[in-house]
Design an enzyme around this catalytic site. Sequence first.
Site: not given
Ligand SMILES: NC(=O)C1=CN([C@@H]2O[C@H](COP(=O)(O)OP(=O)(O)OC[C@H]3O[C@@H](n4cnc5c(N)ncnc54)[C@H](OP(=O)(O)O)[C@@H]3O)[C@@H](O)[C@H]2O)C=CC1
Ligand SMILES: O=C(O)CCC(=O)C(=O)O
Length: 482
Positions: A178, A253, A287, A385
Amino acid sequence: MTITVEQMYSNYINGAWKTNAEETKASMNPAHPREVVGYYTMSGTRTLDEAVEAAASAKRNWRKMAQPARGDILYKAAALLEKRIEEIAETMTREMGKTYPEAKGETMRGAQILRYYAGEGMRQSGDVIPSTDKDALMFTNRTPLGVVGVITPWNFPVAIPVWKIAPALVYGNTVVFKPAQESAVTAAKVVECLAEAGLPDGVLNFVTGSGSVIGRGLSEHPDVNGITFTGSEQVGRGIGQAALGRGAKYQLEMGGKNPVIVTEDADLDTAVDAVISGGLKSTGQKCTATSRVIIQNGIYDTFKEKLLAKVREIKVGDGMKEDSWMGPCASESQFNSVTSYIEKGKEEGADLLCGGETIPEEEGYYVTPAVFDNVEPEMTIAREEIFGPVLALMKVETVEEAIETANDTEYGLSASIFTTNIQEFLSFMDDIEAGLVRINAESAGVELQAPFGGMKHSSSHSREQGEAAKEFFTSIKTVLVK
Ligand SMILES: NC(=O)C1=CN([C@@H]2O[C@H](COP(=O)(O)OP(=O)(O)OC[C@H]3O[C@@H](n4cnc5c(N)ncnc54)[C@H](OP(=O)(O)O)[C@@H]3O)[C@@H](O)[C@H]2O)C=CC1
Ligand SMILES: O=C(O)CCC(=O)C(=O)O
């Protein structure tokens, strides 16, 4: 608006692209918010159940296939991804905003990850251990988990899905994937490459839709044996709890609040370039992005002036334009979140030295790179963050204080120090609370053959990529033969 066949991306279930006449949603270009990149399906739980059932039915035959034969399919997928690199990179840029060269680099990395795990098909997968019984042979063997749910974010639409799906498959699991809605079209193209490479029906299934329905449904599904997730901490925690509650294996992660320490012994020009690259590439939406820059008093002003001179030169614009160094935020909600953090920084008393502005003549979700001065550890922009192009400068007297400040966060993903002093490097390596420890190198950027993951709230303490992936995607059986 007419939906053309080329623009519509369906689900991929049991070897066929199909929808159950569900609603569709448009994926939009953050550089031109009225431009549709493609349409994807807002699937319901019935479709998810079909996908899980297909993965469960396929798991026995896939597990029984020789591991090198599974690897061969990944080699083919790598070649297909590489062949479509320009098209997929352009889709990524148009769908989530990162610049085209970055998108191309990431797509290439996807192909390299596929090849790395294809090679795992031919590597050792167990150990022989001496038994206390002289007539017995004891060894370990690895077995796949079964059906794995893969839930991914939008910030690395090719690399993150591939670094989860490729090891899941090569070690003999079947997958239900997904993707994030914001990057569903790019994700569909990655799945096309894997499907065309010859995966048997049901081995990889792709279901688009909302996180609260499909993501949550996957994490709670009784027939899903493992869940791997990258995204926000809040969602990750919910997934972990759901998986734990029903005895499924999980891997999370999540966020980072990554510090870079610049000491009086550092090469300042190298440090400036690394802070800019680590903090602002991909519009700060990694991240591992540099978020806090902790600088020793003696070089604070010199470092700040050098940094500002270069940040002010950054060209922000549509990632498809050759002269754009930084693209827009990935979506309207990211844009709103980043601009609200910038306002909060100002309200709480930090000084905005440059950037943090929108570009009124552009329709996209642009924010110019922001540098804040006089940031105190208790301020929101030093704690949460932001996931955007915002750097918080913090002044310290000693390297000990710098490390203490760096550790003053609930996250622990990546941390860098810039120094030429070996003693400072050794203290940092020993005392820093982070899964990725970087010396004279930017905080972002991971190598596919090395373990990747964080401490504290940044992860579930598991590691991804490299050989570490084997620990998550398999279980060990200890075998004794007599
Ligand atoms: N560590 C990282 O790499 C990341 C961190 N983030 C952080 O998260 C913040 C918000 O970003 P966002 O895109 O909303 O991140 P989310 O954690 O909401 O989304 C990540 C994934 O999880 C899905 N998801 C959302 N809600 C649920 C749930 N209840 N159960 C299972 N899966 C779910 C999302 O689906 P859907 O398509 O509906 O969004 C998407 O596929 C960012 O501003 C950032 O701070 C975000 C992305 C990556
Ligand atoms: O720094 C990278 O190349 C990977 C970063 C990462 O995994 C993320 O932002 O989710």
